[in-house]
Design a protein around this motif. Structure first.
Motif, short mmCIF file in Angstrom:
data_model
loop_
_atom_site.label_atom_id
_atom_site.label_comp_id
_atom_site.label_asym_id
_atom_site.label_seq_id
_atom_site.Cartn_x
_atom_site.Cartn_y
_atom_site.Cartn_z
N THR A 1 3.83 71.36 91.11
CA THR A 1 3.21 71.87 92.15
C THR A 1 3.45 71.49 93.56
OG1 THR A 1 1.49 71.01 90.67
CG2 THR A 1 0.52 72.10 92.32
N SER A 2 3.45 72.39 94.51
CA SER A 2 3.56 71.79 95.60
C SER A 2 2.62 70.66 96.23
CB SER A 2 3.45 73.25 96.72
OG SER A 2 2.21 73.62 96.57
N GLY A 3 3.24 69.72 96.74
CA GLY A 3 2.53 68.67 96.97
C GLY A 3 3.19 67.64 97.50
N GLN A 4 2.60 66.24 97.40
CA GLN A 4 3.34 65.09 98.18
C GLN A 4 3.56 64.12 97.29
OE1 GLN A 4 3.61 64.78 101.72
NE2 GLN A 4 3.29 66.82 101.90
N LYS A 5 3.12 64.07 95.92
CA LYS A 5 3.22 62.75 95.16
C LYS A 5 4.34 62.54 94.59
CE LYS A 5 -1.01 63.46 92.89
NZ LYS A 5 -1.76 64.43 92.93
N GLY A 6 5.52 63.41 94.39
CA GLY A 6 6.79 63.11 93.73
C GLY A 6 6.33 63.13 92.26
N LEU A 7 6.90 62.28 91.50
CA LEU A 7 7.39 62.38 90.18
C LEU A 7 6.20 61.56 89.47
CD1 LEU A 7 8.82 63.29 87.69
CD2 LEU A 7 10.59 61.23 88.11
N GLU B 1 11.71 55.33 84.18
CA GLU B 1 10.98 54.99 85.64
C GLU B 1 11.07 56.30 86.44
OE1 GLU B 1 13.31 51.79 87.31
OE2 GLU B 1 12.78 50.53 85.41
N THR B 2 10.10 56.42 87.61
CA THR B 2 9.96 57.34 88.30
C THR B 2 10.76 57.54 89.38
OG1 THR B 2 8.26 56.52 89.22
CG2 THR B 2 7.61 57.75 87.20
N LEU C 1 16.59 61.63 86.54
CA LEU C 1 17.20 62.83 86.58
C LEU C 1 16.55 64.00 87.05
CD1 LEU C 1 19.76 63.42 83.57
CD2 LEU C 1 20.23 63.68 85.84
N VAL C 2 15.29 64.02 86.80
CA VAL C 2 14.22 64.75 87.44
C VAL C 2 14.10 64.74 88.90
CG1 VAL C 2 11.85 65.66 87.49
CG2 VAL C 2 12.96 65.21 85.06
N ALA C 3 13.98 63.59 89.44
CA ALA C 3 14.06 63.26 90.88
C ALA C 3 15.30 63.79 91.66
CB ALA C 3 13.75 61.73 91.04
N TYR D 1 7.15 68.53 96.42
CA TYR D 1 6.69 68.92 95.12
C TYR D 1 6.27 67.75 94.29
CZ TYR D 1 9.14 73.27 95.91
OH TYR D 1 9.49 73.98 96.31
N ASP D 2 4.85 68.09 93.64
CA ASP D 2 4.40 66.90 92.68
C ASP D 2 5.25 67.55 91.14
OD1 ASP D 2 2.71 65.82 94.55
OD2 ASP D 2 1.02 67.14 93.68
N VAL D 3 6.11 66.61 90.96
CA VAL D 3 6.48 67.09 89.30
C VAL D 3 5.74 66.06 88.24
CG1 VAL D 3 8.52 67.28 87.99
CG2 VAL D 3 8.67 67.52 90.65
N ARG D 4 5.30 66.69 87.28
CA ARG D 4 4.90 65.99 86.06
C ARG D 4 5.77 66.21 84.84
NH1 ARG D 4 -0.10 67.78 84.94
NH2 ARG D 4 0.79 68.72 82.92
N LEU D 5 6.46 65.22 84.45
CA LEU D 5 7.24 65.19 83.29
C LEU D 5 6.43 64.87 82.08
CD1 LEU D 5 9.82 65.25 81.52
CD2 LEU D 5 10.48 63.00 82.87
N THR D 6 6.46 65.59 81.02
CA THR D 6 5.62 65.13 79.67
C THR D 6 6.82 64.69 78.90
OG1 THR D 6 3.72 66.42 80.22
CG2 THR D 6 3.94 65.88 77.86
N LYS D 7 7.11 63.67 78.57
CA LYS D 7 8.22 63.04 77.95
C LYS D 7 7.80 62.88 76.15
CE LYS D 7 12.29 62.07 77.78
NZ LYS D 7 13.29 63.03 78.24
N ASN D 8 8.24 64.12 75.66
CA ASN D 8 7.99 64.27 74.23
C ASN D 8 9.11 63.60 73.19
OD1 ASN D 8 5.18 65.29 74.42
ND2 ASN D 8 6.43 67.25 74.98
N LEU D 9 10.29 63.61 73.89
CA LEU D 9 11.48 63.28 73.17
C LEU D 9 12.18 61.85 73.54
CD1 LEU D 9 13.53 66.55 74.14
CD2 LEU D 9 12.42 66.02 72.16
#
Ligand code: C5P
Length: 287
Positions: free
Chosen positions: A56-62, A73-74, A79-81, A97-105
């Motif tokens: 999402t466009s935003g400020q919060k980061g990962l 760690e965020t 690697l996403v950051a 961007y606000d990026v949310r990673l849902t870590k299933n693996l």
């Protein structure tokens, strides 16, 4: 998936992008290079399931959630950051961007989790910024982030050479039932490559992907087993389920098995879960 909603006066975009697990159906190491990497011939394939990235466009980061979130760690090394930063340099954008990673693996497990997450981040950012997914600049970003990231950006069965970044697409295997099993041991890719004996056992064969995979091998299996012997036990248990093929993926410790029917994969998963309740299993199909 893309949705847009109006927040106060501006439109906010949300993009969700799947980050499918990668497996190496075969992985042949041909030689050690002067730059510390290894020259490979590998057959990549992808599952329908994996992690998920939401931007999402935003400020919060990962931020990270999901069953394997606690292992990550965020900070800037994630690697996403790094993918977000590399992309911002590419398109010269100041948008945050606000990026949310849902870590299933599971992490450090040979199924490309971090690489798949970085590739999914690049795909999502490309779509948000109107950049084509086959834009060579996107590929250059992927290449800079890691050896498996270009394959994950492409996301389809392909032969990889070089460090793994030179890709040649192959058709076939879509819909093949697959079972992933990880015994809960994180393995360092660099350490496994270092433990390779340096002997070139020859190139990948020819034919359709299943034939290439069956004739092939994973040259990292022996060094990975020397570091994490439980991998041998995982492979023995998978072999007992009579798959079309069972092998370790990447530098391990995750192993995969391919089946000729969903029923065979379901019974295999039941047997593995009963015999080793602490192991992580994922039932999926090849993309
Ligand atoms: O490219 P990436 O950063 O994902 O690689 C992680 C590590 O795996 C490298 O630092 C290197 O030790 C090893 N590697 C290798 N040869 C390759 C790919 C990875 O030696 N082709």
């Amino acid at each position: 998936m893309e949705t847009a909603f109006r927040s106060r006066s501006r439109i906010r975009h949300i993009i969700t992008e799947r980050a499918p697990a990668k497996i190496n159906l075969a992985l042949h190491i041909r030689r050690r290079r002067d730059d510390g990497y290894h020259e490979l011939e590998t057959l990549f394939a992808f599952l329908r399931d994996g992690d998920e990235i939401t931007i999402t466009s935003g400020q919060k980061g990962l931020s990270i959630d999901g069953p394997f979130a606690s292992g990550l760690e965020t900070g800037g090394n994630n690697l996403v950051a790094r993918a977000t930063k590399t992309f911002a340099q590419l398109v010269d954008t100041k948008t945050q961007y606000d990026v949310r990673l849902t870590k299933n693996l599971p992490i450090a497990s040979g199924i490309g989790g971090g690489s798949a997450d970085a590739a999914a981040t690049l795909r999502a950012l490309a779509r948000l910024n109107g950049i084509a997914l086959d834009d060579p600049r996107l590929f250059a970003c992927a290449d800079a982030l890691g050896s498996d990231v270009p394959a994950c950006l492409y996301g389809r069965t392909a032969i990889g050479t070089g460090r793994g970044e030179r890709l040649e697409p192959l058709d076939g295997l879509t819909g093949t039932p697959v079972l992933l099993v990880n015994p809960g041991v994180a393995v360092s890719t660099a350490a496994v490559f270092r433990a390779w004996n340096g002997i070139d056992e020859g190139p990948l064969g020819e034919g359709d992907p299943l034939a290439i995979a069956r004739d092939g091998r994973n040259d990292l299996e022996v060094p990975a087993k020397s570091i994490a012997p439980v991998i041998g036990e995982v492979l023995d248990r998978l072999d007992e389920t009579q798959p079309m093929l069972a092998r370790m993926s990447g530098s391990g410790a995750t192993c995969f098995a391919l089946y000729d029917s969903e029923e065979s994969r379901v019974s295999a998963a039941v047997a593995i879960r009963a015999g080793a309740p602490g192991w992580w299993c994922l039932e999926s199909t090849l993309a």
